[in-house]
Design a protein around this motif. Structure first.
Motif, PDB file in Angstrom:
ATOM      1  N   THR A  61       5.201   4.568   6.153  1.00  0.00           N
ATOM      2  CA  THR A  61       5.119   3.411   7.043  1.00  0.00           C
ATOM      3  C   THR A  61       5.255   3.900   8.474  1.00  0.00           C
ATOM      4  O   THR A  61       5.979   4.856   8.746  1.00  0.00           O
ATOM      5  N   SER A  62       4.527   3.247   9.383  1.00  0.00           N
ATOM      6  CA  SER A  62       4.671   3.641  10.776  1.00  0.00           C
ATOM      7  C   SER A  62       5.568   2.671  11.543  1.00  0.00           C
ATOM      8  O   SER A  62       5.731   2.806  12.744  1.00  0.00           O
ATOM      9  N   ARG A  63       6.137   1.698  10.823  1.00  0.00           N
ATOM     10  CA  ARG A  63       7.154   0.880  11.484  1.00  0.00           C
ATOM     11  C   ARG A  63       8.311   1.792  11.846  1.00  0.00           C
ATOM     12  O   ARG A  63       8.641   2.701  11.086  1.00  0.00           O
ATOM     13  N   ARG A  91       4.759  -4.837   9.631  1.00  0.00           N
ATOM     14  CA  ARG A  91       4.567  -3.764   8.671  1.00  0.00           C
ATOM     15  C   ARG A  91       3.309  -2.943   8.974  1.00  0.00           C
ATOM     16  O   ARG A  91       2.343  -3.417   9.543  1.00  0.00           O
ATOM     17  N   GLY A  92       3.383  -1.653   8.576  1.00  0.00           N
ATOM     18  CA  GLY A  92       2.213  -0.779   8.570  1.00  0.00           C
ATOM     19  C   GLY A  92       1.579  -0.538   9.928  1.00  0.00           C
ATOM     20  O   GLY A  92       0.545   0.097  10.012  1.00  0.00           O
ATOM     21  N   GLY A  93       2.195  -1.029  10.959  1.00  0.00           N
ATOM     22  CA  GLY A  93       1.609  -0.828  12.274  1.00  0.00           C
ATOM     23  C   GLY A  93       0.313  -1.605  12.444  1.00  0.00           C
ATOM     24  O   GLY A  93      -0.508  -1.297  13.288  1.00  0.00           O
ATOM     25  N   GLN A  94       0.109  -2.613  11.604  1.00  0.00           N
ATOM     26  CA  GLN A  94      -1.167  -3.343  11.678  1.00  0.00           C
ATOM     27  C   GLN A  94      -1.188  -4.289  12.861  1.00  0.00           C
ATOM     28  O   GLN A  94      -0.200  -4.929  13.141  1.00  0.00           O
TER      29      GLN A  94
END
Ligand SMILES: NC(=O)c1ccc[n+]([C@@H]2O[C@H](COP(=O)([O-])OP(=O)(O)OC[C@H]3O[C@@H](n4cnc5c(N)ncnc54)[C@H](O)[C@@H]3O)[C@@H](O)[C@H]2O)c1
Ligand SMILES: [Zn+2]
Ligand SMILES: [Zn+2]
Lengths: 392, 231
Positions: free
Chosen positions: B219-221, B228-231
């Motif tokens: 995860t890039s959070r 979530r997920g840096g989306q």
């Protein structure tokens, strides 16, 4: 904490943002002491890499102290580490082959769809870069969350200055791998396009690997002077016809190996560059490829082409004929930093490699936007900017 | 073999003479990309309805250019995971592990015998219940399941585990078919699964791969309250 954030083309600011936390068992949190601005950051600054979001924290060249560790991290609080810009799990098919920048497991699955469509395969994750490469918050900040901290970060002795080892995070291994990918043999003439940090380290590495002659190409007098100091011959492409000069300087044979350390934002006034720039400006996903085209034309038959310069989209008028008919060999990729980092630390410790010559400016993190502006607009004098957080 | 099962299998086979809905969709996408001038050309490239008979090739039927699964939407994907077959089979066979990598599956509860209840997250906090029965179980090789009558979704799936060549671990191949019923639930199932079936499927297998190979899911959070997920 304070961090350099991206808000659009040529708009970066130091903002106050939430501190990072441990999210996964193998994570660690690093308190950053030094971090640098890279030529790759300029592609983001110029807005030519897709997949950026307002508020993204930039920076992939950083080092600092471990302040927190997840239960599966092998680091210890207080250790001083340099962190590779490539995020790699260490246990997938690619990591086991030491192709760390091709790691299958670091890019969150939600971020993999676009490159899976664009390139046929999803790419791995990098710090502080586009969401195509994971969207991980970067290191131009006071603190960074470092995933897979048991694989990437390398512990450095307290006796060494930040400035001596910071570039192990990216540009030193990148210049080194550029030379490795050129498969240098005794007696070789190697031509390097671009005398930015990557090109200069490629010059240094190629000479260390036994190249008989390195010819560096750029148009900035100060950058060319640095290449000359390292032992290269130089060509100023504003005063000399590069292809003609390279043929004459290599006995009519052409360089044995060529290194494109320029990448997708190649300058120049040739018609191909002008067209490429127009397409880039209108957002065609087009790369400017003047340096690469020139390198493919210059290299001798059966020669080697190494491309550390970053490309993200498509390039037309790509000389496939030269590639095939001359029987060329091409090697490229984001750097497999983890593969080279300990060997290069040793070479620095042994005094074989110096990296500090490159640093032209040291600024506090708060002045990062000024660093970006000048690294972009005053490239001749601003060869490398290191940002200091004031921590030690 | 029961008649409806036979019919279902028949649908899963390659149908050389059926409309290639998928091909059309791709053509439209490409046309949008290349702009109006090129669109006319791509739209003319309609899939042929009657393809000359060709000897079968080695590719799985679900990769056929022209394919149909009847009323079913099919999700399929193969991924190589660098872990032994026994471990991967064992992990999957305990269906209660599935929510760890299947984003839409909130919980799997064992009922009696071979039946488990899957709670799948729906839009606006609404959950969908599917009861599934294992219809085939070959240890370390294959698990197949099917929804029991009366479930909100008519679905069946199977996952196969094969040794990958050269000691690369295990090739995990998952194929799941859904028949979206009518009504409100049907509409959102159709939306999730028919619009981007491949995306859902591949994301889940990639999460499984991450979990098995690295012990965690990337995860890039960077803090717990972040998106979530840096989306
Ligand atoms: N492969 C990797 O992992 C990796 C890592 C770091 C950087 N990079 C890439 O390497 C490239 C160089 O990075 P940098 O930090 O040195 O960047 P930089 O922008 O500081 O340097 C680029 C240099 O290229 C010169 N140049 C431009 N057009 C030219 C041309 N036509 N001919 C010759 N020289 C030309 C410029 O004058 C400049 O000095 C960038 O594309 C960067 O993204 C790749
Ligand atoms: Zn960099
Ligand atoms: Zn990996």
């Amino acid at each position: 904490m304070r961090a350099l954030t991206w808000h659009g083309s040529h708009d970066v600011r130091v903002d106050t943002v939430p501190d990072p936390e441990i999210m996964n068992p193998r994570d660690a949190i690093i308190e950053v002491t030094s971090t640098a601005i890279c030529g790759s950051d300029l592609h983001l600054y110029d807005g030519v890499i897709p997949g950026m979001m307002s508020g993204d924290i930039l920076g992939h060249e950083f080092m600092g102290r471990v302040v927190e560790t997840g239960p599966k991290s092998t680091l210890q609080k207080g250790q001083r580490v340099v962190v590779p810009f490539t995020i790699s799990c260490g246990s997938c098919f690619f990591c086991k082959k030491h192709l760390y920048s091709a790691c299958d497991n670091s890019n969150p699955v939600e971020n993999q769809d676009i490159t899976e469509g664009l390139y046929g395969h999803a790419v791995s994750a990098l710090f502080g870069y586009s969401h195509l490469t994971g969207g991980y918050p970067g290191g131009q900040a006071e603190y960074v969350r470092v995933p897979f901290s048991d694989i990437g970060p390398i512990v450095v002795p307290d006796g060494m200055d930040d400035d001596q080892v910071l570039f192990l995070s990216d540009i030193l291994p990148t210049g080194w791998m550029a030379a490795v990918n050129a498969d240098i043999e005794e007696g070789d003439t190697v031509a390097v396009w671009g005398c930015g940090p990557v090109g200069l380290f490629a010059v240094q590495s190629a000479l260390l690997m036994g190249a008989a002659r390195v010819i560096a190409i750029d148009h900035y007098p100060n950058r060319l002077a640095l290449a000359r100091k390292l032992g290269a011959d130089v060509i100023d492409y504003k005063q000399t016809h590069v292809l003609e000069a390279l043929m004459e300087m290599s006995g009519g044979l052409g360089p044995d190996a060529v290194i494109d350390a320029v990448g997708m934002e190649s300058h120049g006034f040739a018609p191909d560059t002008v067209l490429d720039n127009i397409k880039q400006t209108v957002g065609f996903g087009a790369d400017s490829g003047h340096a690469l085209r020139e390198a493919l034309m210059a290299v001798r038959k059966g020669g080697r082409v190494s491309i550390p310069g970053v490309y993200g989209g498509f390039l037309d008028k790509f000389p496939t004929g030269a590639l095939m008919e001359k029987g060329l060999q091409v090697k490229t990729g984001q750097t497999h930093v983890q593969h080279y980092i300990s060997e290069l630390l040793k070479r620095i410790e042994d005094g074989e490699i110096d990296t500090t010559f490159l640093i032209s400016h040291r600024l506090p993190l708060e002045e990062a936007p000024k660093g970006y502006y000048n690294f972009k607009n005053n490239q001749d004098d601003w060869t490398k900017v290191v940002l200091k957080t004031g921590k030690s | 073999m029961r008649r409806d099962e036979w019919r279902r299998r028949e649908h899963w086979r390659r149908h050389g003479h059926d409309r290639g809905g998928n091909t059309e969709w791709i053509a439209l996408g490409a046309a949008a990309l290349i702009g109006a001038a090129g669109a006319a050309y791509y739209l003319q490239q309609q899939p042929q309805r009657h393809q000359a008979h060709r000897p079968p090739d080695s590719a799985p039927g679900r990769t056929a250019r022209q394919r149909t699964f009847g009323r079913y939407a099919v999700v399929s994907r193969t991924v190589t995971i660098d872990r032994p077959r026994t471990q991967l089979y064992g992990f999957w066979r305990d269906f209660q592990n599935l929510p760890q990598f299947m984003e839409n599956v909130k919980a799997v509860t064992p009922l009696d015998g071979e039946v488990t209840r899957w709670t799948i997250e729906g839009p606006m906090g609404r959950d969908v219940q599917v009861e599934t029965r294992i219809v085939e179980d070959r240890p370390n090789e294959l698990i197949a399941w099917r929804s029991v009558e009366g479930s909100d979704i008519d679905t069946e799936g199977r996952v196969r585990f094969r040794d990958a060549p050269g000691g690369r671990g295990t090739e995990v191949e998952a194929v799941v078919a859904y028949d979206a019923p009518g009504g409100e639930i049907g509409r959102w199932i159709a939306t999730i699964f028919q619009k981007e079936p491949a995306i859902q499927g591949r994301r889940e297998l990639k999460r499984l791969k991450m979990l098995m190979e690295t012990g965690e899911i990337a995860t890039s959070r960077n803090h717990h309250s972040a998106r979530r997920g840096g989306q």
